[in-house]
Design a protein around this motif. Structure first.
Motif, PDB file in Angstrom:
ATOM      1  N   LYS A 237       0.829  -1.208   0.000  1.00  0.00           N
ATOM      2  CA  LYS A 237       0.000   0.000   0.000  1.00  0.00           C
ATOM      3  C   LYS A 237       0.863   1.259   0.000  1.00  0.00           C
ATOM      4  O   LYS A 237       0.614   2.213  -0.749  1.00  0.00           O
ATOM      5  CB  LYS A 237      -0.918   0.005   1.220  1.00  0.00           C
ATOM      6  CG  LYS A 237      -2.089  -0.949   1.147  1.00  0.00           C
ATOM      7  CD  LYS A 237      -2.978  -0.787   2.380  1.00  0.00           C
ATOM      8  CE  LYS A 237      -4.193  -1.682   2.328  1.00  0.00           C
ATOM      9  NZ  LYS A 237      -5.060  -1.519   3.519  1.00  0.00           N
ATOM     10  N   ASN A 240       2.464   2.072  -3.320  1.00  0.00           N
ATOM     11  CA  ASN A 240       1.523   2.674  -4.268  1.00  0.00           C
ATOM     12  C   ASN A 240       1.257   4.140  -3.938  1.00  0.00           C
ATOM     13  O   ASN A 240       1.169   4.975  -4.839  1.00  0.00           O
ATOM     14  CB  ASN A 240       0.223   1.865  -4.291  1.00  0.00           C
ATOM     15  CG  ASN A 240       0.318   0.625  -5.157  1.00  0.00           C
ATOM     16  OD1 ASN A 240       0.098   0.688  -6.359  1.00  0.00           O
ATOM     17  ND2 ASN A 240       0.646  -0.505  -4.551  1.00  0.00           N
ATOM     18  N   LYS A 243       4.417   6.117  -4.996  1.00  0.00           N
ATOM     19  CA  LYS A 243       4.492   6.268  -6.451  1.00  0.00           C
ATOM     20  C   LYS A 243       3.547   7.372  -6.922  1.00  0.00           C
ATOM     21  O   LYS A 243       3.901   8.208  -7.749  1.00  0.00           O
ATOM     22  CB  LYS A 243       4.166   4.952  -7.138  1.00  0.00           C
ATOM     23  CG  LYS A 243       4.225   5.048  -8.661  1.00  0.00           C
ATOM     24  CD  LYS A 243       3.736   3.778  -9.333  1.00  0.00           C
ATOM     25  CE  LYS A 243       3.709   3.960 -10.858  1.00  0.00           C
ATOM     26  NZ  LYS A 243       3.121   2.779 -11.540  1.00  0.00           N
ATOM     27  N   ASN A 282       5.044  -4.289  -5.921  1.00  0.00           N
ATOM     28  CA  ASN A 282       4.916  -4.208  -4.462  1.00  0.00           C
ATOM     29  C   ASN A 282       6.045  -4.933  -3.739  1.00  0.00           C
ATOM     30  O   ASN A 282       5.810  -5.734  -2.827  1.00  0.00           O
ATOM     31  CB  ASN A 282       3.558  -4.750  -4.015  1.00  0.00           C
ATOM     32  CG  ASN A 282       2.394  -4.063  -4.683  1.00  0.00           C
ATOM     33  OD1 ASN A 282       2.436  -2.856  -4.938  1.00  0.00           O
ATOM     34  ND2 ASN A 282       1.349  -4.811  -4.996  1.00  0.00           N
TER      35      ASN A 282
END
Length: 339
Positions: A237, A240, A243, A282
């Protein structure tokens, strides 16, 4: 503003990883959990941080290297670092009181085994703000009970009937933390214990009984790091989010790729060598690690580790590990798990 961070426990649910590294210092997306937590809290507060007080356990476990990393964390925020010790694991209220000299003025208290994403303003009318997250199964959590003015009037642990869906995540703001200090001193003096420990909730309940106003601050994401499975999930998580933010360089320029492919998002540290492998999505890989002839996704691998001939998914591997998927001889320490 001050930030008080109790982090004395080793983290038994994250063994074997927390046997050699205190759980708050295990890296998620390339940075120790406590570093990310403190930085994210500072970002939400949107005001200068004058002091970060850390409550640590046994110096043999939280040694000089830990102290130096925490001092650097505070200095990076332009704040003073204060280091306190909790010699015995006597609960959240006891841990906070170990930092008694720092308990004055506005402060946030945060336990260092969780990460957040949030964007809200502190309620200027509130004496305290308890940070919460809306959950689907409130019966599994400690939740807040609200009155018609959306003020917190009670804390309820794992309610059998519906009270609210706002779960307490372990981060608190106090307009003057000295008020909490006085109430926790009463708890200690009267030897009020729950589960054999002195709890922050007993101090908070005494503040509520005197009419102090408590409000909620709701976070968008609450990411636990309590055990291996949810730490790996949290790592994904966070990658992400990072990013999407575009504020951090996630792949170091010193990474050496040989006939390999990286599927974003991934964090890959300094001097990592990857050959004949597919990495991601991930995945976090610490400095100095070498990966050969492998596929790695949804995993967290720490520093100076060697991975060969592996097909890893939802894996968490520590520092200085040698792993060959074609092993015929193996040496595994206490609490290790192969599945």
């Amino acid at each position: 503003m001050k930030i008080i961070v109790p982090m004395a426990g080793r983290g038994s649910r994250l063994r074997p990883h927390s046997l050699t590294v205190p759980k708050p210092l295990i890296p998620v997306a390339g940075q120790p959990i406590v570093h990310r937590l403190v930085k994210d809290i500072a970002k939400v507060l949107k005001q200068p941080i004058e002091e970060v007080a850390f409550v640590l356990g046994d110096p043999a476990w939280f040694g000089d290297d830990v102290v130096k990393s925490l001092e650097a964390l505070a200095e990076g925020l332009g704040a003073k670092a204060s280091i306190y010790r909790q010699d015995k694991p006597l609960g959240t209220g006891h841990a906070i009181m170990c930092a008694k000299p720092s308990l004055s003025g506005p402060a946030v208290i945060a336990y260092a085994d969780t990460l957040i994403r949030a964007e809200f303003d502190l309620d200027a009318e509130a004496d305290s703000v308890i940070w919460t997250k809306q959950v689907e199964n409130p019966e599994a959590y400690g939740v807040v009970k609200l009155n018609d003015n959306n003020e917190i009037v009670e804390l309820v642990e794992k309610p059998e009937t519906f009270v609210s869906d706002q779960a307490v995540i372990g981060i608190y703001y106090f307009k003057d933390v000295a008020v909490l200090k006085d109430k926790l001193q009463e708890v200690l003096d009267e030897n009020v214990m729950n589960g054999g420990e002195y709890q922050i909730n007993d101090g908070i309940k005494r503040m509520m009984a005197e009419g102090k106003i408590f409000k909620t601050g709701t976070v968008d994401e609450w990411m636990d790091c309590g055990n291996k499975a949810i730490t790996v999930e949290t790592n994904g998580k966070m990658l992400n989010f990072l990013k999407a933010d575009g504020e951090e360089q996630l792949v170091a320029s010193s990474v050496k790729l040989e006939n390999s492919n990286i599927i974003e998002p991934c964090f890959i540290g300094e001097n990592v060598v990857i050959s004949n492998s597919e990495i991601g999505p991930n995945v976090s890989i610490g400095n100095g690690t070498v990966i050969e002839d492998s596929s790695v996704k949804n995993s967290l691998i720490q520093t100076n580790t060697s991975i060969k001939n592996a097909n890893l998914d939802n894996a968490m591997i520590g520092n200085n590990v040698k792993y060959n998927g074609n092993f015929t001889s193996i040496s595994i320490g206490d609490y290790s798990v192969l599945e």
